[in-house]
Enzyme design. Structure first.
Site, mmCIF file in Angstrom:
data_model
loop_
_atom_site.group_PDB
_atom_site.id
_atom_site.type_symbol
_atom_site.label_atom_id
_atom_site.label_comp_id
_atom_site.label_asym_id
_atom_site.label_seq_id
_atom_site.Cartn_x
_atom_site.Cartn_y
_atom_site.Cartn_z
ATOM 1 N N LEU A 1 43.770 60.240 59.344
ATOM 2 C CA LEU A 1 43.957 60.449 60.779
ATOM 3 C C LEU A 1 42.889 61.361 61.358
ATOM 4 O O LEU A 1 42.417 62.260 60.680
ATOM 5 C CB LEU A 1 45.329 61.082 61.035
ATOM 6 C CG LEU A 1 46.548 60.242 60.679
ATOM 7 C CD1 LEU A 1 47.806 61.040 61.011
ATOM 8 C CD2 LEU A 1 46.527 58.933 61.437
ATOM 9 N N PRO A 2 42.498 61.131 62.616
ATOM 10 C CA PRO A 2 41.540 61.999 63.292
ATOM 11 C C PRO A 2 42.232 63.269 63.755
ATOM 12 O O PRO A 2 42.255 63.555 64.941
ATOM 13 C CB PRO A 2 41.072 61.149 64.475
ATOM 14 C CG PRO A 2 42.248 60.292 64.797
ATOM 15 C CD PRO A 2 42.919 60.002 63.469
ATOM 16 N N CYS A 3 42.795 63.994 62.842
ATOM 17 C CA CYS A 3 43.570 65.177 63.205
ATOM 18 C C CYS A 3 42.701 66.256 63.842
ATOM 19 O O CYS A 3 43.200 67.176 64.450
ATOM 20 C CB CYS A 3 44.290 65.724 61.976
ATOM 21 S SG CYS A 3 43.367 65.602 60.459
ATOM 22 N N HIS A 4 41.386 66.113 63.736
ATOM 23 C CA HIS A 4 40.508 67.109 64.369
ATOM 24 C C HIS A 4 40.481 66.910 65.878
ATOM 25 O O HIS A 4 39.969 67.732 66.611
ATOM 26 C CB HIS A 4 39.100 66.998 63.780
ATOM 27 C CG HIS A 4 38.499 65.643 63.925
ATOM 28 N ND1 HIS A 4 38.723 64.627 63.004
ATOM 29 C CD2 HIS A 4 37.698 65.116 64.874
ATOM 30 C CE1 HIS A 4 38.064 63.547 63.416
ATOM 31 N NE2 HIS A 4 37.437 63.813 64.544
ATOM 32 N N ARG A 5 41.050 65.774 66.336
ATOM 33 C CA ARG A 5 41.094 65.510 67.778
ATOM 34 C C ARG A 5 42.377 66.030 68.401
ATOM 35 O O ARG A 5 42.654 65.776 69.540
ATOM 36 C CB ARG A 5 40.971 64.009 68.038
ATOM 37 C CG ARG A 5 39.649 63.442 67.588
ATOM 38 C CD ARG A 5 39.596 61.932 67.858
ATOM 39 N NE ARG A 5 38.413 61.367 67.210
ATOM 40 C CZ ARG A 5 38.343 60.107 66.793
ATOM 41 N NH1 ARG A 5 39.362 59.295 66.959
ATOM 42 N NH2 ARG A 5 37.251 59.669 66.222
#
Length: 105
Positions: A55-59
Site C-alpha cells: 500500500l502507498p501508506c506514505h500518502r
DNA sequence: GCCGTGACGATTC
DNA sequence: CGAATCGCCACGG
C-alpha cells in the site's frame, strides 16, 4: 498484534486507491468508512499494514499535513522523498500543501 | 464486557 | 504559533 478486523481491510482498500501525487488524512478515511472519530484506529491499521499489500501508506498523513514517524519508514526523510518523487510539494515547515494534494476518498 | 493501546483530531493554554 | 490535554473509536487480551 494480529489485525484481522473488517475495519482494517476497509482502510487498506481506501489507501490502495490513493492517486499518485495525492495524499489523504486518517480522519478523511475514517469518515469515508462511517466512523468520523476513528482516525486513531485508521492510523493503527496503517501501522499494522502487511508488507504484502504494498500500500502507498506514505500518502497517508495527519490533518495538518505532517508525515508519519521516521522510524516507521526505516529512516529520516524516506517518506518525504517518496512523496516528492511523486510531485507532492512541501512548505517551509516541512508539511504537505494540503490545498493542492489533498484527496477525498 | 472492561482495560490498555495507538501512523489522530480538535480545543485550550 | 507551539505544547499540552481530552476525546474519539476499533482491536487484542
Amino acid at each position: 498484534m494480529k489485525t484481522t478486523g473488517a475495519f482494517f481491510e476497509r482502510v487498506w482498500s481506501v489507501a490502495a486507491r490513493i492517486p499518485r501525487g495525492k495524499v489523504t488524512t486518517y480522519g478523511a478515511i475514517a469518515r469515508a468508512l462511517g466512523s468520523p472519530g476513528a482516525a486513531r484506529t485508521v492510523g493503527w491499521a496503517m501501522r499494522a499494514t502487511p508488507s504484502g499489500l504494498r500500500l502507498p501508506c506514505h500518502r497517508v498523513v495527519n490533518a495538518v499535513g505532517e508525515l508519519s514517524p521516521e522510524d516507521v519508514f526505516g529512516g529520516p526523510g524516506v517518506q518525504r522523498s517518496l512523496l516528492e518523487s511523486e510531485g507532492v510539494t512541501f512548505d517551509k515547515q516541512g508539511r504537505i500543501d494540503m490545498e493542492r494534494h489533498f484527496w477525498m476518498p
